[in-house]
Design an enzyme around this catalytic site. Sequence first.
Site, short mmCIF file in Angstrom:
data_model
loop_
_atom_site.label_atom_id
_atom_site.label_comp_id
_atom_site.label_asym_id
_atom_site.label_seq_id
_atom_site.Cartn_x
_atom_site.Cartn_y
_atom_site.Cartn_z
N ASN A 9 0.85 -1.18 -0.08
CA ASN A 9 0.01 0.06 -0.03
C ASN A 9 0.83 1.18 0.10
O ASN A 9 1.49 1.57 0.96
CB ASN A 9 -0.89 0.06 1.27
N LYS A 11 -0.03 4.31 -0.51
CA LYS A 11 -0.61 5.50 0.07
C LYS A 11 -0.10 6.68 -0.82
O LYS A 11 -0.05 6.58 -2.03
CB LYS A 11 -0.03 5.72 1.43
N HIS A 88 -9.55 1.10 4.77
CA HIS A 88 -8.42 1.38 5.47
C HIS A 88 -8.76 2.51 6.68
O HIS A 88 -9.38 3.36 6.39
CB HIS A 88 -7.20 1.89 4.53
N GLU A 90 -7.02 4.90 7.60
CA GLU A 90 -6.91 6.28 7.31
C GLU A 90 -7.95 6.87 6.45
O GLU A 90 -8.12 8.06 6.69
CB GLU A 90 -5.40 6.38 6.40
N GLU A 155 -5.64 -4.98 10.88
CA GLU A 155 -4.58 -4.04 10.99
C GLU A 155 -4.90 -3.27 12.41
O GLU A 155 -5.79 -2.44 12.26
CB GLU A 155 -4.63 -2.99 9.74
N GLY A 161 2.37 2.35 10.96
CA GLY A 161 3.35 3.19 10.82
C GLY A 161 4.02 3.77 12.01
O GLY A 161 4.55 4.52 12.22
N SER A 198 3.04 -2.14 10.53
CA SER A 198 4.54 -2.07 10.95
C SER A 198 5.45 -3.23 10.46
O SER A 198 6.34 -3.70 11.15
CB SER A 198 4.78 -1.65 12.25
C1 PEP Z 1 -0.95 0.19 6.16
O1 PEP Z 1 -0.76 1.17 5.64
O2 PEP Z 1 -1.88 -0.44 6.25
C2 PEP Z 1 0.18 -0.15 6.97
C3 PEP Z 1 0.06 -1.48 7.67
O3 PEP Z 1 1.31 0.75 6.99
P1 PEP Z 1 2.48 0.41 7.72
O4 PEP Z 1 3.24 -1.03 7.19
O5 PEP Z 1 3.57 1.40 7.69
O6 PEP Z 1 2.42 0.30 9.25
#
Ligand code: PEP
Length: 245
Positions: A9, A11, A88, A90, A155, A161, A198
């Site tokens: 992803n 973003k 997601h 976000e 998640e 992040g 992460s």
């Molecule tokens: C995500 O954007 O869904 C995500 C898991 O980001 P990261 O791997 O940076 O934590």
Amino acid sequence: MKKKLIVANHKMNLDAKKVSVYIKLMQTRANYSNVLVCPTSVYLPFFLKQEYKVGLQNIYFGNSGSFTGEISAEQAKSVGASAVIVGHSERREHFNESDDLINKKIKSAIENDLNVILCIGEKINNKKKMKLIEEQIIKALFKVPKLEKVIIAYEPVWAIGSNKTPTNREIGETIFFIKDLLENKYGYHDFPVLYGGSVNKGNISTLEKIPGVNGYLIGGASLKDEFFDIVEYINNNNEVTNNNY
Ligand code: PEP
């Protein structure tokens, strides 16, 4: 066992120059059928020319019309995308996406024959998390046909992040809670569930010890060459057959 699905992803990251460097890097690494790259939409045409599968990070639920700035599932399918990320955290947070809207997007994606990566997860790691996760899933999947087109990405929002991850035990328990829910409520045995939050080159060998994880959704680390090392590590450590993503 099916191949683990590894979703990148991107973003709203990378400029055109960096995308071209990234694509060159992709071309030098092996072509993996279990990798789904979700770039920023403006770069979709570049990624669609590559061997990797390509998905969108979001769609609108209508097929066409006066919705300035939006992209429909129908359009995504017509250019050759195979999947879309929906729900997601976000988007839930910054764009106030409700479970109802997420449900509409999933239905539209499936009507247009796209696979769906449905993101769910708790903001705070406490005792209420399983109930919240259950609610998110039930609302998102309300009257959704063809559930076999859906993959759930678990998640924990606090792990995205942040360089923090739950313990393997916590991830495993949640993954099996989700699989049990899908089995008991919808009759789907061993529903595919990814972990996201992460994931990086340093923790993938630990995460790979968790039973029941069907793949990963990777944000930050998917922007760097580290991503392809993670993919190689996963594929070298699992006996695999092809899947359709
Ligand atoms: C995500 O954007 O869904 C995500 C898991 O980001 P990261 O791997 O940076 O934590």
